[in-house]
Design an enzyme around this catalytic site. Structure first.
Site, short mmCIF file in Angstrom:
data_model
loop_
_atom_site.label_atom_id
_atom_site.label_comp_id
_atom_site.label_asym_id
_atom_site.label_seq_id
_atom_site.Cartn_x
_atom_site.Cartn_y
_atom_site.Cartn_z
N ARG A 1 11.41 5.24 19.98
CA ARG A 1 10.80 5.26 21.31
C ARG A 1 10.45 6.68 21.76
O ARG A 1 11.20 7.63 21.54
CB ARG A 1 11.80 4.65 22.30
N LYS B 1 13.27 -3.79 29.44
CA LYS B 1 13.48 -3.95 30.88
C LYS B 1 12.60 -3.00 31.68
O LYS B 1 11.97 -3.40 32.65
CB LYS B 1 14.95 -3.67 31.27
N ARG C 1 25.70 -2.98 35.48
CA ARG C 1 26.05 -2.86 34.06
C ARG C 1 27.50 -3.23 33.82
O ARG C 1 27.94 -3.23 32.67
CB ARG C 1 25.82 -1.43 33.60
N ARG D 1 25.63 3.16 22.65
CA ARG D 1 25.12 2.46 23.85
C ARG D 1 25.13 0.95 23.63
O ARG D 1 25.43 0.18 24.55
CB ARG D 1 23.71 2.95 24.19
N ARG E 1 14.02 10.59 24.23
CA ARG E 1 15.10 10.77 25.18
C ARG E 1 16.32 11.33 24.45
O ARG E 1 16.54 11.03 23.30
CB ARG E 1 15.48 9.41 25.79
P1 AMP Z 1 19.07 3.65 31.05
O1 AMP Z 1 17.88 4.51 31.32
O2 AMP Z 1 19.14 2.45 31.95
O3 AMP Z 1 19.23 3.30 29.59
O4 AMP Z 1 20.34 4.53 31.45
C1 AMP Z 1 20.63 5.75 30.78
C2 AMP Z 1 22.10 6.10 30.96
O5 AMP Z 1 22.38 6.28 32.36
C3 AMP Z 1 23.09 5.04 30.51
O6 AMP Z 1 23.35 5.09 29.11
C4 AMP Z 1 24.32 5.41 31.34
O7 AMP Z 1 24.97 6.55 30.85
C5 AMP Z 1 23.69 5.80 32.68
N1 AMP Z 1 23.54 4.62 33.58
C6 AMP Z 1 22.38 4.07 34.04
N2 AMP Z 1 22.63 3.01 34.83
C7 AMP Z 1 23.97 2.89 34.88
C8 AMP Z 1 24.86 1.96 35.52
N3 AMP Z 1 24.40 0.93 36.26
N4 AMP Z 1 26.19 2.14 35.34
C9 AMP Z 1 26.68 3.16 34.60
N5 AMP Z 1 25.91 4.05 33.97
C10 AMP Z 1 24.56 3.93 34.10
#
Ligand code: AMP
Length: 230
Positions: free
Chosen positions: A127, A15, A90, A174, A163
């Protein structure tokens, strides 16, 4: 007409990479809620301090906080020509709030990038991202490899790192959270004429082309339907 998009799909589906690419090509901002939270963690804001442990354990930050972040972001003037939401919504609660925020705006086109779970685990645990500007490392540069240690980011010259939430245990958590809380959004959006599923196992170039085609169809009001567009 504004280009208002959401990129659904599990962690590791591509994404962020695809949203970066589409945003650059169309001159619209990418809004990554993960990036916004990581910036808040680094800046040690109140939200960042609360979000850090939640993110490191692979759980979701509360709907209330996330909806507030996105509401503020979509109030900014740079979204008038459109935006790409990456990582939001989400949960179904976030999706219904987003529908409320969309009143009076061009309807959302919903792009669901699909990748099987074993491939997601492989991608996420290998990654690398830039430790400074957070850009993804180039294709083929893999965590733990010798080239990775000396490679530098093409955007800012920073070194590549994993990360904090890309280790095996957190990745599995996750993906579990994705199946439980986020996957239901596919059903939430599937009936909309602007929903499109994309095969994320293709090359990044082919995925990008499929997204362009899907968005073009969605913008022309065609019934994109729920089948995979390649
Ligand atoms: P991402 O970079 O999108 O994988 O997000 C990393 C982490 O940020 C996720 O595993 C969640 O802990 C938090 N996070 C990001 N976006 C959201 C969302 N829309 N709702 C809840 N937690 C989020």
């Amino acid at each position: 007409m504004a280009l208002n998009l959401i990129f659904l799909g599990p962690p590791g589906a591509g994404k962020g990479t695809q949203a970066d690419r589409f945003a650059r090509a169309h001159g619209i901002p990418k809004v990554s809620t993960g990036d916004i939270l990581r910036e808040a963690v680094e800046a040690r804001t109140e939200i960042g301090l609360r979000a850090k442990a939640i993110m490191e354990s692979g759980q979701l930050v509360s709907d209330e906080v996330m909806i507030g972040i996105v509401r503020d972001r979509l109030d900014r003037p740079d979204v008038v020509r459109g935006f790409i939401l990456d990582g939001f919504p989400r949960t179904v609660a976030q999706a219904t709030s987003l529908d409320g925020l969309m009143t009076g705006r061009t309807p959302l086109a919903v792009i669901d990038i699909q990748v099987p779970e074993d491939e997601l685990v492989r991608r996420l645990t290998h990654r690398l991202v830039c430790g400074q500007c957070r850009a993804n490392a180039p294709e083929g540069l893999s965590a733990g490899s010798q080239e990775a240690a000396s490679a530098r980011c093409g955007h800012c010259g920073g070194a590549f790192v994993q990360r904090a939430d890309d280790n095996q245990a957190v990745v599995l958590e996750r993906l579990k959270v994705y199946q439980r809380d986020t996957r239901p959004l596919v059903e939430y959006y599937r009936a909309r004429p602007t929903f499109c599923a994309i095969d994320g196992l293709q090359t990044p170039e082919a995925v990008a082309a499929a997204i362009e085609a899907a968005v073009a169809q969605a913008c022309h009001g065609a019934d994109v339907g729920s089948g995979a567009v390649r």
